[in-house]
Design an enzyme around this catalytic site. Structure first.
Site, PDB file in Angstrom:
ATOM      1  N   ASP A   1       4.729   0.467  -0.246  1.00 51.70           N
ATOM      2  CA  ASP A   1       3.268   0.352  -0.211  1.00 51.70           C
ATOM      3  C   ASP A   1       2.663   0.545  -1.596  1.00 51.70           C
ATOM      4  OD1 ASP A   1       4.273   3.040   0.058  1.00 51.70           O
ATOM      5  OD2 ASP A   1       2.229   3.724   0.384  1.00 51.70           O
ATOM      6  N   HIS A   2       3.520   0.637  -2.617  1.00 57.97           N
ATOM      7  CA  HIS A   2       3.072   0.935  -3.976  1.00 57.97           C
ATOM      8  C   HIS A   2       2.260  -0.198  -4.603  1.00 57.97           C
ATOM      9  CE1 HIS A   2       6.478   3.450  -3.000  1.00 57.97           C
ATOM     10  NE2 HIS A   2       6.261   4.229  -4.030  1.00 57.97           N
TER      11      HIS A   2
ATOM     12  N   TYR B   1       2.621  16.254   1.560  1.00 54.95           N
ATOM     13  CA  TYR B   1       2.983  16.761   0.237  1.00 54.95           C
ATOM     14  C   TYR B   1       2.239  18.062  -0.053  1.00 54.95           C
ATOM     15  CZ  TYR B   1       4.990  12.172  -0.821  1.00 54.95           C
ATOM     16  OH  TYR B   1       5.744  11.034  -0.814  1.00 54.95           O
TER      17      TYR B   1
ATOM     18  N   LYS C   1       7.783  13.610   5.974  1.00 51.54           N
ATOM     19  CA  LYS C   1       8.294  13.375   4.621  1.00 51.54           C
ATOM     20  C   LYS C   1       7.604  14.352   3.677  1.00 51.54           C
ATOM     21  CE  LYS C   1       7.786   9.852   0.960  1.00 51.54           C
ATOM     22  NZ  LYS C   1       7.476   8.418   0.713  1.00 51.54           N
TER      23      LYS C   1
END
EC number: 2.2.1.10
Length: 266
Positions: free
Chosen positions: A26-27, A145, A175
């Site tokens: 998705d970058h 994150y 993740k």
């Protein structure tokens, strides 16, 4: 979040025997058409031939995915931001669970920066995504994150908090970042009953990439959701083969590099 035939069936499509090798791509939204993403079709073909269980993109890339994923799984990411915008941590909604279903996804993913100024809104949105996804029998991968003012993104306690948050609000997989070694990462894995996979971050050497994956598996992790280290490699299929060797075949770092035809020297 709840036992569901649909969730279980779709989790099987994005994993192998409970282990996950997911390649996020998705970058293009975040960074633009960087190396490996201009001809995303070839990259998807290569990494799935190399052993990836699933690839992940934003919804608009779906037409470029299906013909090239060699029967593997597909995940649609539901929020994002850009590196040239005012604040990359300010992830905004880019899609819905219903849109992901319409474009043929097997799961959805959502990014939350735990500890950032945007955590409150992202937490609310993640909870809404998990509720909707559960109604449709769609698994949710929470990209949780530890990021924000004064937060150490590799601190096992902070990472453990992030993965636990994902379970608390109903995600099915989580993740997060890597703490740096298997011993410290064990705390992260033990902080939740969800399968824990790690991000890769910026591209390292082949040995660094494979050693990191080995550490995650040794700590009891479930695999990886690793983008740039794979899709920006000069041979995405080869590095995918090495990583798959560790995740799916329990190979050592040297065995995995050798099997993939990559140099085993440090």
């Amino acid at each position: 979040m709840t036992t569901s035939t649909g969730i279980d069936a779709r989790l099987d499509r994005i994993s192998t025997d409970g282990s996950y090798m997911i390649i996020p791509m998705d970058h293009g939204l975040t960074m633009g058409a960087v190396t490996g993403l201009k001809d995303i079709e070839s990259t998807i073909d290569g990494v799935t031939r190399g052993g990836a269980d699933a690839v992940l993109t934003q919804k608009g890339i779906a037409p470029r995915v299906h013909d090239n994923k060699n029967g593997k799984g597909y995940i649609v990411h539901l929020n994002g931001s850009t590196t040239i915008g005012p604040d990359e941590q300010d992830k905004r909604l880019t899609g819905t669970v219903e849109e992901a279903i319409r474009v043929g996804a097997d799961a959805v993913s959502f990014h939350i920066n735990v500890g950032s100024n945007y955590e409150p809104d992202q937490l609310t949105q993640l909870a809404e995504v998990t509720e909707t996804a559960d109604r449709f029998g769609m698994p949710v991968l929470a990209m949780a994150y530890a990021r924000g003012p004064g937060v150490d993104s590799t601190d096992p306690e902070a990472l453990g908090h992030a993965v636990r948050l994902a379970e608390e609000v109903g995600a099915d997989i989580v993740k997060t970042g890597y703490s740096g070694d298997a011993e410290s990462f064990q705390h992260v894995v033990e902080s939740t009953r969800l399968p824990v996979v790690i991000a890769g971050g910026s591209k390292g050497t082949d040995r660094e990439t494979v050693e990191m994956v080995r550490g995650v598996m040794d700590a009891g992790g479930a695999g990886i959701s690793m983008g740039r280290s794979i899709f920006q490699h000069e041979d995405p299929e080869a590095i995918a083969t090495a990583v798959s060797g560790v995740i799916h075949d329990d190979l050592s770092t040297d065995e995995a590099l050798s099997t993939a035809g990559l140099a085993i020297e440090a």
